[in-house]
Design a protein around this motif. Structure first.
Motif, short mmCIF file in Angstrom:
data_model
loop_
_atom_site.label_atom_id
_atom_site.label_comp_id
_atom_site.label_asym_id
_atom_site.label_seq_id
_atom_site.Cartn_x
_atom_site.Cartn_y
_atom_site.Cartn_z
N THR A 107 0.85 -1.17 0.00
CA THR A 107 0.00 0.00 0.00
C THR A 107 0.90 1.23 0.00
OG1 THR A 107 -1.69 -1.17 1.25
CG2 THR A 107 -1.82 1.24 1.21
N VAL A 108 0.70 2.09 -0.99
CA VAL A 108 1.50 3.29 -1.10
C VAL A 108 0.56 4.49 -1.01
CG1 VAL A 108 3.03 4.62 -2.59
CG2 VAL A 108 3.18 2.14 -2.56
N THR A 109 0.86 5.40 -0.10
CA THR A 109 0.09 6.62 0.02
C THR A 109 0.88 7.74 -0.61
OG1 THR A 109 -0.90 5.85 2.08
CG2 THR A 109 -1.03 8.20 1.62
N VAL A 110 0.28 8.40 -1.58
CA VAL A 110 0.94 9.50 -2.27
C VAL A 110 0.21 10.78 -1.93
CG1 VAL A 110 1.57 10.44 -4.51
CG2 VAL A 110 1.64 7.97 -4.15
N THR A 111 0.94 11.75 -1.39
CA THR A 111 0.36 13.05 -1.08
C THR A 111 0.58 13.97 -2.27
OG1 THR A 111 0.83 12.72 1.25
CG2 THR A 111 0.37 14.98 0.53
N VAL A 112 -0.51 14.49 -2.81
CA VAL A 112 -0.46 15.38 -3.97
C VAL A 112 -0.54 16.82 -3.48
CG1 VAL A 112 -1.63 16.02 -6.11
CG2 VAL A 112 -1.49 13.62 -5.44
N VAL A 130 -0.23 1.26 -13.44
CA VAL A 130 0.15 2.61 -13.86
C VAL A 130 -0.53 3.63 -12.95
CG1 VAL A 130 0.09 4.27 -15.75
CG2 VAL A 130 0.42 1.85 -16.24
N ALA A 131 0.28 4.51 -12.36
CA ALA A 131 -0.25 5.54 -11.47
C ALA A 131 -0.94 6.63 -12.28
CB ALA A 131 0.89 6.15 -10.66
N ARG A 162 -1.16 12.75 -11.72
CA ARG A 162 -0.84 13.53 -10.52
C ARG A 162 -0.03 12.72 -9.52
NH1 ARG A 162 -6.75 16.26 -9.83
NH2 ARG A 162 -6.63 17.67 -11.62
N GLN A 163 -0.37 11.44 -9.34
CA GLN A 163 0.40 10.59 -8.43
C GLN A 163 1.84 10.43 -8.93
OE1 GLN A 163 -2.01 7.09 -8.46
NE2 GLN A 163 -3.13 7.67 -6.62
N ALA A 164 2.00 10.25 -10.23
CA ALA A 164 3.34 10.09 -10.80
C ALA A 164 4.15 11.37 -10.62
CB ALA A 164 3.23 9.74 -12.29
N MET A 165 3.52 12.52 -10.84
CA MET A 165 4.23 13.79 -10.64
C MET A 165 4.62 13.99 -9.19
SD MET A 165 2.61 16.62 -13.23
CE MET A 165 0.93 16.47 -12.67
N ALA A 166 3.74 13.58 -8.26
CA ALA A 166 4.04 13.75 -6.83
C ALA A 166 5.22 12.88 -6.41
CB ALA A 166 2.80 13.40 -6.01
#
Length: 87
Positions: free
Chosen positions: A47-52, A68-69, A72-76
């Motif tokens: 589980t990966v939490t990405v803060t945008v 594939v993310a 916005r998740q990829a940029m973060a």
């Protein structure tokens, strides 16, 4: 042997400078890897939490699918995304 009901849409043959020949096929596989189920015996749950940031949230979004993310998740997750941003 081709699997997954593959289709060869083109064949190219050429002769190299040394006189040997080779053939290349343009193969289209009828597998949608974005909608497949991994049947390997190893199961790993991550589980990966990405803060945008607000800056990224204001940019356009392309939804992710499968492995594939989203855009916005990829940029973060990419520290140098600003140099590639064209929006």
């Amino acid at each position: 042997m081709l699997t997954f009901l593959s289709v060869i849409s083109g064949v190219i043959a050429n002769t190299k400078a040394d006189g040997s020949t080779q053939q290349m096929d343009d193969v289209w596989f009828s597998v949608d890897t974005a909608r497949t189920v991994n049947l390997n015996t190893v199961t790993v749950t991550v589980t990966v939490t990405v803060t945008v940031s607000d800056e990224i949230a204001a940019l356009p979004e392309l939804l992710g699918m499968g492995n594939v993310a989203s855009l916005r998740q990829a940029m973060a997750q990419e520290s140098g995304w600003r140099k590639f941003a064209c929006v």
